[in-house]
Design an enzyme around this catalytic site. Sequence first.
Site, PDB file in Angstrom:
ATOM      1  N   ILE A  10     154.898  82.034  20.278  1.00 49.63           N
ATOM      2  CA  ILE A  10     154.613  82.164  18.845  1.00 49.63           C
ATOM      3  C   ILE A  10     155.881  82.157  17.996  1.00 49.63           C
ATOM      4  CG2 ILE A  10     154.546  84.697  18.732  1.00 49.63           C
ATOM      5  CD1 ILE A  10     151.978  84.311  16.950  1.00 49.63           C
ATOM      6  N   ASN A  23     153.386  97.759  16.848  1.00 49.21           N
ATOM      7  CA  ASN A  23     152.954  99.138  17.050  1.00 49.21           C
ATOM      8  C   ASN A  23     153.034  99.830  15.697  1.00 49.21           C
ATOM      9  OD1 ASN A  23     155.651 100.326  16.711  1.00 49.21           O
ATOM     10  ND2 ASN A  23     156.097  99.411  18.691  1.00 49.21           N
ATOM     11  N   GLY A  31     156.569  93.000  24.646  1.00 47.74           N
ATOM     12  CA  GLY A  31     155.627  91.900  24.482  1.00 47.74           C
ATOM     13  C   GLY A  31     155.925  91.037  23.273  1.00 47.74           C
ATOM     14  N   VAL A  32     154.863  90.632  22.570  1.00 46.51           N
ATOM     15  CA  VAL A  32     154.984  89.774  21.390  1.00 46.51           C
ATOM     16  C   VAL A  32     155.855  90.446  20.330  1.00 46.51           C
ATOM     17  CG1 VAL A  32     153.682  88.762  19.472  1.00 46.51           C
ATOM     18  CG2 VAL A  32     152.806  88.587  21.790  1.00 46.51           C
ATOM     19  N   ASP A  33     155.655  91.732  20.131  1.00 47.20           N
ATOM     20  CA  ASP A  33     156.410  92.488  19.132  1.00 47.20           C
ATOM     21  C   ASP A  33     157.914  92.375  19.392  1.00 47.20           C
ATOM     22  OD1 ASP A  33     156.974  94.228  17.016  1.00 47.20           O
ATOM     23  OD2 ASP A  33     156.396  96.027  18.126  1.00 47.20           O
ATOM     24  N   VAL A 124     149.242  95.240  26.271  1.00 51.77           N
ATOM     25  CA  VAL A 124     149.319  96.625  26.745  1.00 51.77           C
ATOM     26  C   VAL A 124     148.281  97.533  26.093  1.00 51.77           C
ATOM     27  CG1 VAL A 124     151.755  96.471  27.383  1.00 51.77           C
ATOM     28  CG2 VAL A 124     151.137  97.267  25.106  1.00 51.77           C
ATOM     29  N   TYR A 125     147.630  97.063  25.017  1.00 53.10           N
ATOM     30  CA  TYR A 125     146.613  97.894  24.372  1.00 53.10           C
ATOM     31  C   TYR A 125     145.258  97.799  25.059  1.00 53.10           C
ATOM     32  CZ  TYR A 125     149.646  99.349  20.529  1.00 53.10           C
ATOM     33  OH  TYR A 125     150.642  99.925  19.779  1.00 53.10           O
TER      34      TYR A 125
END
Length: 176
Positions: A10, A23, A31-33, A124-125
């Site tokens: 992305i 978060n 991860g993506v964050d 992870v959520y």
Amino acid sequence: MRITILQSDITTRAVDAIVNAANSALLGGGGVDGAIHRAAGPELLAACRKLRDTDLPHGLAPGAAVATSGFRLPARWVIHTVGPNRHAGQTNPALLVSCFSESLRLADSLGAASLAFPAVGGGVYGWHGRHVAEAAYDAVAGFGAAHPVSALELVEFVLFGPEMEQAFKAVFEQPR
């Protein structure tokens, strides 16, 4: 509105806005964050800290969205949204739909013509890929019905792995 589903990174998408599966602290993570924060550069963290110091002293609530500049990303904006964490007991699918809906609404209000989403909540959520895809579909369908005239022309779902890509294709390509 045209919808595409692809397996990619992305942070490399040449769209007006990308969505960050953030978060609630908005200060980066995994991860993506983490990937978005690394690619955007330290200016993104500074912008998120400013949001925390001013408008969001308690962080961003699950299902809500807020925008910053994209800084060093190809995208002009980053729209941060916080998915509900199933592992923490946040199991209401309406919160997951809200992540997508609020991000679409915010992108439209910014005048974005193109928007790329990750699988918000699907890492992870703990949300299963099909549930994430169904939430995304419901949000896009609801947004299209409520906003027949919108700046948004393209919505991409940019997914990390083949399993998530297949889950999205299964949901978005089924007859309705």
